[in-house]
Design a protein around this motif. Structure first.
Motif, PDB file in Angstrom:
ATOM      1  N   ALA A 115       6.751  38.317  27.138  1.00  0.00           N
ATOM      2  CA  ALA A 115       6.257  39.142  26.024  1.00  0.00           C
ATOM      3  C   ALA A 115       6.340  40.641  26.315  1.00  0.00           C
ATOM      4  CB  ALA A 115       4.816  38.764  25.694  1.00  0.00           C
ATOM      5  N   HIS A 116       6.593  41.028  27.559  1.00  0.00           N
ATOM      6  CA  HIS A 116       6.648  42.429  27.987  1.00  0.00           C
ATOM      7  C   HIS A 116       5.307  43.145  27.840  1.00  0.00           C
ATOM      8  CE1 HIS A 116      10.955  42.008  28.371  1.00  0.00           C
ATOM      9  NE2 HIS A 116      10.981  41.508  27.147  1.00  0.00           N
ATOM     10  N   GLN A 117       4.235  42.374  27.792  1.00  0.00           N
ATOM     11  CA  GLN A 117       2.893  42.938  27.756  1.00  0.00           C
ATOM     12  C   GLN A 117       1.890  41.826  28.032  1.00  0.00           C
ATOM     13  OE1 GLN A 117       2.492  44.492  23.806  1.00  0.00           O
ATOM     14  NE2 GLN A 117       2.177  42.508  22.871  1.00  0.00           N
ATOM     15  N   TYR A 118       0.704  42.233  28.442  1.00  0.00           N
ATOM     16  CA  TYR A 118      -0.386  41.283  28.586  1.00  0.00           C
ATOM     17  C   TYR A 118      -1.072  41.139  27.240  1.00  0.00           C
ATOM     18  CZ  TYR A 118      -0.010  42.048  33.656  1.00  0.00           C
ATOM     19  OH  TYR A 118       0.425  42.138  34.940  1.00  0.00           O
ATOM     20  N   SER A 119      -1.844  40.075  27.095  1.00  0.00           N
ATOM     21  CA  SER A 119      -2.710  39.937  25.917  1.00  0.00           C
ATOM     22  C   SER A 119      -4.155  40.002  26.397  1.00  0.00           C
ATOM     23  CB  SER A 119      -2.442  38.598  25.207  1.00  0.00           C
ATOM     24  OG  SER A 119      -2.928  37.526  25.986  1.00  0.00           O
ATOM     25  N   ARG A 120      -5.085  40.125  25.479  1.00  0.00           N
ATOM     26  CA  ARG A 120      -6.506  40.157  25.857  1.00  0.00           C
ATOM     27  C   ARG A 120      -6.938  38.844  26.507  1.00  0.00           C
ATOM     28  NH1 ARG A 120      -9.657  44.216  24.444  1.00  0.00           N
ATOM     29  NH2 ARG A 120      -8.963  45.694  22.875  1.00  0.00           N
ATOM     30  N   HIS A 132       3.762  35.374  31.181  1.00  0.00           N
ATOM     31  CA  HIS A 132       3.471  35.963  29.867  1.00  0.00           C
ATOM     32  C   HIS A 132       4.016  37.397  29.816  1.00  0.00           C
ATOM     33  CE1 HIS A 132       1.174  36.485  26.110  1.00  0.00           C
ATOM     34  NE2 HIS A 132       1.049  37.738  26.522  1.00  0.00           N
ATOM     35  N   LEU A 133       3.753  38.166  30.868  1.00  0.00           N
ATOM     36  CA  LEU A 133       4.256  39.538  30.925  1.00  0.00           C
ATOM     37  C   LEU A 133       5.782  39.563  30.921  1.00  0.00           C
ATOM     38  CD1 LEU A 133       3.715  42.597  31.251  1.00  0.00           C
ATOM     39  CD2 LEU A 133       3.698  42.213  33.723  1.00  0.00           C
ATOM     40  N   TYR A 169      -0.461  34.715  33.271  1.00  0.00           N
ATOM     41  CA  TYR A 169      -0.158  36.083  32.861  1.00  0.00           C
ATOM     42  C   TYR A 169       1.093  36.641  33.531  1.00  0.00           C
ATOM     43  CZ  TYR A 169      -2.873  37.430  37.038  1.00  0.00           C
ATOM     44  OH  TYR A 169      -3.364  37.579  38.300  1.00  0.00           O
ATOM     45  N   LEU A 190      -7.904  43.724  34.314  1.00  0.00           N
ATOM     46  CA  LEU A 190      -7.653  44.276  32.981  1.00  0.00           C
ATOM     47  C   LEU A 190      -8.592  43.717  31.916  1.00  0.00           C
ATOM     48  CD1 LEU A 190      -3.753  44.459  32.866  1.00  0.00           C
ATOM     49  CD2 LEU A 190      -5.386  46.304  33.264  1.00  0.00           C
ATOM     50  N   CYS A 239      -4.311  37.936  30.962  1.00  0.00           N
ATOM     51  CA  CYS A 239      -4.085  39.147  31.755  1.00  0.00           C
ATOM     52  C   CYS A 239      -4.815  39.022  33.089  1.00  0.00           C
ATOM     53  CB  CYS A 239      -4.550  40.383  30.990  1.00  0.00           C
ATOM     54  SG  CYS A 239      -6.323  40.427  30.653  1.00  0.00           S
TER      55      CYS A 239
END
Length: 186
Positions: A50-55, A46-47, A43, A62, A58
């Motif tokens: 992608a500039h965000q976490y995924s479900r 990934h962050l 993660y 979260l 993460c």
């Protein structure tokens, strides 16, 4: 350019003395790019990408179950989650009772220090850490110069992990640091 990206001069000098920046970048990125999935289990990257976490990718706090555990811990009032200090780390440590802390995680900031600043902080850590307590840190260097400060001030120092050049083995999922150390107060 590295200084413009926030790498302090003293830290740059440490990693440069052990092989240079291109070697450091290869040793940092190659193992994580080949050993982890940025989409599923890393993660951190990934962050970054992608500039965000995924479900599914993460930090635990979260996830639904992790967030519920965190909420319960805060709501119970049994745990003090944060103490905010507006002082240097050394000043904050000196204000504590002798031996008040069992552990201190200081990350990599001592890489940035002058020898005098490192000595001052290690003395403050010795004041605040109880006998048998731990100080944990990471460094851009495989063997940081300030280990001697810890040893001269009543700590036993052991490497928990040292990244070897071209080894293709990551110390953790980020692999940003070349070493991970533990100092135990004697």
């Amino acid at each position: 350019m590295w200084q413009l990206m926030g790498v302090p001069t003293n830290q740059w000098n440490m990693l440069h003395s052990e092989g240079g920046m291109s070697q450091y970048v290869r040793d940092t990125l190659d193992p994580v790019a080949t050993m982890t999935s940025f989409a599923r289990d890393n993660y951190f990257y990934h962050l970054l990408i992608a500039h965000q976490y995924s479900r599914t990718c993460c930090p635990d706090y979260l996830t639904e179950s992790g967030f519920c555990r965190l909420q319960r811990a805060v709501a119970s009032g049994d745990h003090t989650t944060f103490h905010i200090h507006t002082a240097t780390i050394a000043d904050t440590l000196w204000k504590m009772q002798p031996g008040e802390l069992s552990k201190a995680i200081i990350m990599d900031h001592m890489d940035w220090f002058t020898p005098e600043e490192a000595e001052a902080e290690v003395k403050a850590l010795h004041h605040a850490i109880k006998k048998g307590g731990l100080v944990l840190w990471r460094s851009a260097a495989r063997i940081p110069w300030y280990i001697a400060n810890f040893e001269a001030n009543g700590f036993s120092v052991h490497a928990l992990g040292i990244r070897q050049p071209n080894a293709q083995v990551a110390l953790d999922r980020v692999n940003m640091y070349a070493s991970f150390y533990k100092a135990t107060k004697l």
